[in-house]
Write an enzyme that holds these catalytic residues in place. Structure first.
Site, PDB file in Angstrom:
ATOM      1  N   ALA A 136       2.901  -4.742  -1.428  1.00 40.89           N
ATOM      2  CA  ALA A 136       2.508  -5.870  -2.267  1.00 40.89           C
ATOM      3  C   ALA A 136       3.750  -6.425  -2.955  1.00 40.89           C
ATOM      4  O   ALA A 136       4.700  -5.681  -3.236  1.00 40.89           O
ATOM      5  CB  ALA A 136       1.505  -5.398  -3.311  1.00 40.89           C
ATOM      6  N   GLY A 147       1.066  -1.758   0.422  1.00 41.47           N
ATOM      7  CA  GLY A 147       0.206  -2.681   1.164  1.00 41.47           C
ATOM      8  C   GLY A 147       0.630  -2.870   2.606  1.00 41.47           C
ATOM      9  O   GLY A 147      -0.203  -3.170   3.463  1.00 41.47           O
ATOM     10  N   GLU A 172      -0.860  -0.099   4.367  1.00 38.08           N
ATOM     11  CA  GLU A 172      -2.318  -0.318   4.394  1.00 38.08           C
ATOM     12  C   GLU A 172      -2.694  -1.349   5.467  1.00 38.08           C
ATOM     13  O   GLU A 172      -3.735  -1.230   6.104  1.00 38.08           O
ATOM     14  CB  GLU A 172      -2.797  -0.758   3.009  1.00 38.08           C
ATOM     15  CG  GLU A 172      -2.721   0.395   2.005  1.00 38.08           C
ATOM     16  CD  GLU A 172      -2.988  -0.048   0.580  1.00 38.08           C
ATOM     17  OE1 GLU A 172      -2.220  -0.888   0.068  1.00 38.08           O
ATOM     18  OE2 GLU A 172      -3.973   0.419  -0.012  1.00 38.08           O
ATOM     19  N   GLU A 232       2.752   3.700  -4.507  1.00 39.59           N
ATOM     20  CA  GLU A 232       2.163   3.049  -5.687  1.00 39.59           C
ATOM     21  C   GLU A 232       2.252   3.915  -6.935  1.00 39.59           C
ATOM     22  O   GLU A 232       2.469   3.420  -8.043  1.00 39.59           O
ATOM     23  CB  GLU A 232       0.683   2.703  -5.415  1.00 39.59           C
ATOM     24  CG  GLU A 232       0.472   1.514  -4.499  1.00 39.59           C
ATOM     25  CD  GLU A 232       0.491   1.844  -3.017  1.00 39.59           C
ATOM     26  OE1 GLU A 232       0.954   2.946  -2.646  1.00 39.59           O
ATOM     27  OE2 GLU A 232       0.056   0.993  -2.229  1.00 39.59           O
TER      28      GLU A 232
END
Ligand code: DAK
Length: 255
Positions: free
Chosen positions: A62, A107, A110, A130
């Site tokens: 992210a 992310g 992911e 994270e």
């Protein structure tokens, strides 16, 4: 456009193209990925390949700068956006393959976890870091990673934020293959092992296998009986069995 689509025979390549930020996922890019998947899902492509531009990163996660100073509602909507966009890969009629060409963090990993398969270059590095930011994964990592590599290893990755290199990722089943040489060509070869099969049959197989990580054995077996019966009812199943008897190659029509 930060997300590029290109056609390679019967495959489509989705490329994240923001190398100056290691292809980090802004919310705008996540929306673009969603539009790209929608476009491919309704096309006649037989498989989706996803990769990142540049030699360094598949996707560094992210966009950390963008995550700051947002309301809780905005954060929740952001997580739901990422989850729903990545889930489109699971619903697409064709298989998806992440080509992890470098860092795949947060992310980014992911996104790769949402694909059906993952190939990695030898220098790829993966992780869900994270926790080091005081966060936890928000785009499906806490759910897909344990289903893929088991709870203990997933907890270790998520609770330590550790980085896994490509050989270890292959060893623990996080990636299907580590590829020496051209990753895109390897992705095409990998995809070609299934692109001539019936898309409905591939979809039923995927749905049945996915159920294994979600339900009891007895419920899963019931689901398999239903899905295998549905596959049996397709024209492609008739064609496949006809072709076997006639000693010829089947010509599936996705029907
Ligand atoms: N976001 C924004 N910019 C990034 C970035 C990221 N994730 N990763 C790298 N960049 C930028 C760097 O800031 C740098 O930009 P400039 O300073 O040159 O302007 C440029 O990309 C090159 O990066 P580096 O200079 O750092 O390159 P290095 O080779 O030295 O290091 C690295 C590569 C991948 C080890 C390092 O860049 C790094 O650690 N990146 C961050 C990895 C990371 O922590 N990713 C995010 C994980 S968290 C949510 C909840 C949670 C999440 C999302 C949503 N909701 C509730 C909505 C969590 C998501 C995550 O993904």
């Amino acid at each position: 456009m930060t997300v590029e689509l290109s056609r390679h025979d019967d495959l489509v390549l989705i490329k994240l193209n923001r190398p100056e930020a290691l292809n980090a996922l802004s919310f705008a890019i996540i929306k673009e990925i969603g539009n790209a998947i929608d476009e491919v899902a309704t096309s006649d492509a037989r498989a989706i390949l996803i990769t990142g531009e540049g030699e360094k990163a598949f996707c560094a996660g992210a966009d950390i700068k963008e995550l700051r100073n947002r309301s809780l509602m905005d954060q929740k909507r952001g997580a739901e956006l990422g989850q729903s966009v990545f889930a489109k890969l699971n619903a697409a009629p064709m298989p998806s393959i992440a080509l992890i060409n470098g860092y795949a963090f947060g992310g980014g990993l992911e996104l790769a976890l949402s694909c059906d398969f993952r190939l990695a270059s030898p220098e790829a590095k993966m992780g869900l870091p994270e926790i080091k930011l005081g966060l936890i994964p928000g785009y499906g990592g806490t759910q897909r990673l344990p289903r893929l590599i088991g709870e203990a290893r997933a907890l270790e990755m998520i609770m330590t934020g550790m980085t896994v290199d490509a050989p270890e990722a292959e060893l623990i089943g996080l990636v299907n293959q580590v590829v020496e040489g051209n990753l895109l060509e390897a992705g095409k070869t990998f995809a070609s092992r299934m692109t001539r099969f019936s898309l409905p049959a591939l979809g039923f197989a995927r749905d049945a296998v996915r159920r294994a990580g979600e339900t009891s054995l007895s419920e899963g077996l019931k689901c398999e009986a239903e899905l295998s019966t549905l596959a049996y009812q397709t024209e492609d199943a008739e064609e496949g069995m006809d072709a076997f008897e006639a000693k010829r190659k089947p010509e599936f029509k996705d029907a």
